[in-house]
Scaffold this active site. Structure first.
Site, PDB file in Angstrom:
ATOM      1  N   ARG A  21       0.882  -1.161   0.000  1.00 14.40           N
ATOM      2  CA  ARG A  21       0.000   0.000   0.000  1.00 14.40           C
ATOM      3  C   ARG A  21       0.920   1.212   0.000  1.00 14.40           C
ATOM      4  O   ARG A  21       1.787   1.350   0.876  1.00 14.40           O
ATOM      5  CB  ARG A  21      -0.888  -0.033   1.247  1.00 14.40           C
ATOM      6  CG  ARG A  21      -1.948   1.004   1.336  1.00 14.40           C
ATOM      7  CD  ARG A  21      -3.118   0.841   0.438  1.00 14.40           C
ATOM      8  NE  ARG A  21      -3.923  -0.329   0.718  1.00 14.40           N
ATOM      9  CZ  ARG A  21      -4.989  -0.658  -0.018  1.00 14.40           C
ATOM     10  NH1 ARG A  21      -5.346   0.080  -1.037  1.00 14.40           N
ATOM     11  NH2 ARG A  21      -5.675  -1.732   0.263  1.00 14.40           N
ATOM     12  N   GLU A  91      -4.685  -7.284  -6.772  1.00 16.36           N
ATOM     13  CA  GLU A  91      -3.376  -7.943  -6.851  1.00 16.36           C
ATOM     14  C   GLU A  91      -3.351  -9.217  -6.013  1.00 16.36           C
ATOM     15  O   GLU A  91      -2.947 -10.278  -6.492  1.00 16.36           O
ATOM     16  CB  GLU A  91      -2.267  -7.001  -6.356  1.00 16.36           C
ATOM     17  CG  GLU A  91      -1.939  -5.861  -7.260  1.00 16.36           C
ATOM     18  CD  GLU A  91      -0.894  -4.929  -6.665  1.00 16.36           C
ATOM     19  OE1 GLU A  91      -0.530  -3.969  -7.361  1.00 16.36           O
ATOM     20  OE2 GLU A  91      -0.436  -5.144  -5.517  1.00 16.36           O
TER      21      GLU A  91
END
Length: 171
Positions: A21, A91
């Site tokens: 992130r 992902e």
């Protein structure tokens, strides 16, 4: 960034895909990328390779063709994981669906745990995996290098098991 190194298939130029992130995992991803590339591995970090913008199908192909999917479990990694439009969720789901080897890294013991709202498929896939607690402060810690060595040994073992030996000689 591509670098010469161990190649695990003719399809992918990468040995490891790093998922993170950006808000709090980017620096850890770059530190790992730098150290692994120094050792000859080719690392995919999407910020450098595909850039920002709409989620691109090229990321899916890269995940499907890269043997190791490394997750930086920063405190915000699972923010938005229950949103099917979230890039990190996409992902991770693609890595699970394509049966990649998933390595989980808890940087500096910051990971608060899998949130209640995480999809069951994600919980089921990662709950049984080992989480590597890696100290990044000064990033010259023994846990950092133990993790680096683990990844390298895994990639090398995978590569040597797939690569046939051919010897040619002339008199």
């Amino acid at each position: 960034m591509k670098s010469p190194g161990i190649k695990n298939s003719d399809i992918s130029p990468y040995d490891i895909f790093i998922s993170y992130r950006k808000i709090d995992g980017y620096e850890y991803a770059l530190m790992l990328q730098k150290e692994l590339e120094k050792r000859g591995l080719s690392i995919f970090v999407d910020d450098e390779d595909l850039g920002n913008g709409p989620f691109h199908g090229g990321v899916f192909l890269t995940i499907e063709n890269t043997p190791i999917f490394l997750v930086i479990l920063s405190p915000s990694y699972f923010d938005g994981i229950d949103n099917d439009k979230d890039w990190v969720a996409k992902e991770l789901n693609r890595a699970i669906e394509s049966k990649r080897t998933i390595c989980l890294v808890n940087p500096n013991h910051l990971f608060p745990g899998i949130p209640e709202n995480a999809p069951d498929s994600i919980k089921k896939a990662i709950v049984s995996l080992q989480i590597w607690d890696v100290a990044f402060e000064g990033y010259k810690s023994s846990s950092f290098y133990n993790f680096i060595n683990h990844l390298i040994n895994h990639v090398i073992k995978r590569d040597t098991q797939k690569t046939p030996l051919f010897v040619s000689y002339s008199r």
